[in-house]
Design an enzyme around this catalytic site. Structure first.
Site, PDB file in Angstrom:
ATOM      1  N   GLY A 211      30.904  35.624  43.369  1.00 49.95           N
ATOM      2  CA  GLY A 211      31.729  34.942  42.142  1.00 49.95           C
ATOM      3  C   GLY A 211      32.861  34.100  43.039  1.00 49.95           C
ATOM      4  O   GLY A 211      32.998  34.150  43.941  1.00 49.95           O
TER       5      GLY A 211
ATOM      6  N   GLY B  31      34.334  39.100  51.999  1.00 48.50           N
ATOM      7  CA  GLY B  31      35.224  39.905  51.049  1.00 48.50           C
ATOM      8  C   GLY B  31      34.587  40.974  50.808  1.00 48.50           C
ATOM      9  O   GLY B  31      34.350  41.869  51.656  1.00 48.50           O
TER      10      GLY B  31
ATOM     11  N   TYR C 266      37.749  32.397  34.216  1.00 43.61           N
ATOM     12  CA  TYR C 266      37.481  33.206  35.038  1.00 43.61           C
ATOM     13  C   TYR C 266      37.605  34.610  34.134  1.00 43.61           C
ATOM     14  O   TYR C 266      37.040  35.455  34.229  1.00 43.61           O
ATOM     15  CB  TYR C 266      38.510  33.143  36.298  1.00 43.61           C
ATOM     16  CG  TYR C 266      38.268  34.335  37.119  1.00 43.61           C
ATOM     17  CD1 TYR C 266      37.544  34.399  38.230  1.00 43.61           C
ATOM     18  CD2 TYR C 266      39.078  35.683  37.294  1.00 43.61           C
ATOM     19  CE1 TYR C 266      37.199  35.336  39.430  1.00 43.61           C
ATOM     20  CE2 TYR C 266      38.754  36.464  38.124  1.00 43.61           C
ATOM     21  CZ  TYR C 266      37.875  36.289  38.998  1.00 43.61           C
ATOM     22  OH  TYR C 266      37.885  37.440  39.905  1.00 43.61           O
TER      23      TYR C 266
END
Ligand SMILES: NC(=O)c1ccc[n+]([C@@H]2O[C@H](COP(=O)([O-])OP(=O)(O)OC[C@H]3O[C@@H](n4cnc5c(N)ncnc54)[C@H](O)[C@@H]3O)[C@@H](O)[C@H]2O)c1
Length: 276
Positions: A97, A22, A178
């Site tokens: 993350g 990503g 989050y």
């Protein structure tokens, strides 16, 4: 300064946590394409092997190490070893993350957004909360700390953390752990920026909107999810890792030498509100 010099990162020693997929992979590739030497640290052994090999196949100077950012002792060692390999540590991306599962509202069904039992506060487990905070906040803290140990004596360095638009706006579809982790990380970055400014170390946050990556099991790769989201984004499209390379290079290079403690949103205008 000529523009090519402003963005020069040739021979820089760079570490990217969560760099095997990503956005982190975009940071790693973007800097390596511009001559930096990059170490990818990531918990996913298969992706570390595959992506490191693929980037090396393109002639880029990239090394990879399997690492869980919740293991702070191993993280210190991995950053020490990258700095030793390069003889310097110029840039650290604290990017690793995970998502935190559903929030308290689901997607729109007609004009209604159903409440989700599994995302409700009273059902939020300690395990879920702690895991997100441990990776997204504590892992980034330990990454910045390890970076500072190398950069401070040299009086030079760049630290870049990946927060989220969710650090600035409350989005009910995203789990509260989050949002809390990312808002905490954004403020941690400001605090560290203030502390390290006198050492010529800048610390900035990249706050992405919606990017197609493997986060959350890659559900964003579903074309229907992308189409639905693209309708709510003013630029009418989702983001890709390629879109983030320019900002990463800017924040890592001499071009941004006098910018610190800032959070830069990159979201196609999503956070501005609804448009046509
Ligand atoms: N994709 C988005 O739309 C979006 C939006 C805002 C913020 N972000 C943030 O961007 C960062 C990168 O996420 P992404 O979207 O590229 O997801 P991704 O899943 O494609 O990449 C994240 C990488 O982090 C690694 N990772 C996870 N836990 C780790 C751990 N404990 N130790 C080391 N590595 C670990 C994963 O293996 C993976 O390779 C994350 O911090 C995420 O919260 C993403």
């Amino acid at each position: 300064m000529k523009i090519a010099e402003a963005f020069a990162v040739q021979d820089y020693g760079v570490v990217v946590t969560g760099g095997a997929s990503g956005l982190g992979l975009g940071f790693a590739e973007g800097l390596a394409e511009n001559g930096a030497r990059v170490t990818i640290l990531d918990v996913d052994a298969q992706r570390v092997a595959e992506e490191t090999e693929s980037l090396r196949g393109k002639g880029l100077d990239v090394r990879g190490e399997v690492l869980d950012v919740t293991d702070h002792v191993a993280l210190d060692k991995a950053i020490d070893s990258a700095a030793a390999a390069y003889g310097r540590l110029d840039v650290v991306f604290a990017n690793a993350g995970i998502d935190s599962g559903p929030g308290f509202l689901g997607s729109w069904v007609g004009s209604v957004r159903p409440r989700r039992t599994e995302g409700a506060l009273e059902n939020y487990t300690d395990e879920r909360w702690n895991r997100v905070i441990d990776i997204n906040l504590n892992g980034a803290f330990a990454t910045l700390r390890a970076g500072a140990r190398h950069m401070k004596p040299r009086k030079s360095g760049r630290m870049i953390v990946t927060t989220s638009l969710a650090a600035l706006l409350v989005e009910p579809a995203i789990g509260s752990a989050y949002m809390a982790a990312k808002a905490g990380l954004a403020h941690l970055a400001r605090s560290v920026a203030l502390e390290l400014a006198a050492y010529n170390i800048t610390v900035n946050s990249i706050a992405p909107g919606f990017f197609i990556t493997n986060i959350g099991g890659g559900h964003a790769k579903n074309p229907e999810v992308q189409r639905t989201l693209a309708r709510t984004i003013p630029m009418h499209r989702v983001g890709f890792a390629e879109d983030i390379k320019g900002l990463a290079l800017f924040l890592a290079s001499p071009a941004s030498a006098y910018i610190t403690g800032q959070q830069i949103v990159i979201d196609g205008g999503w956070g501005l509100g609804a448009a046509d």
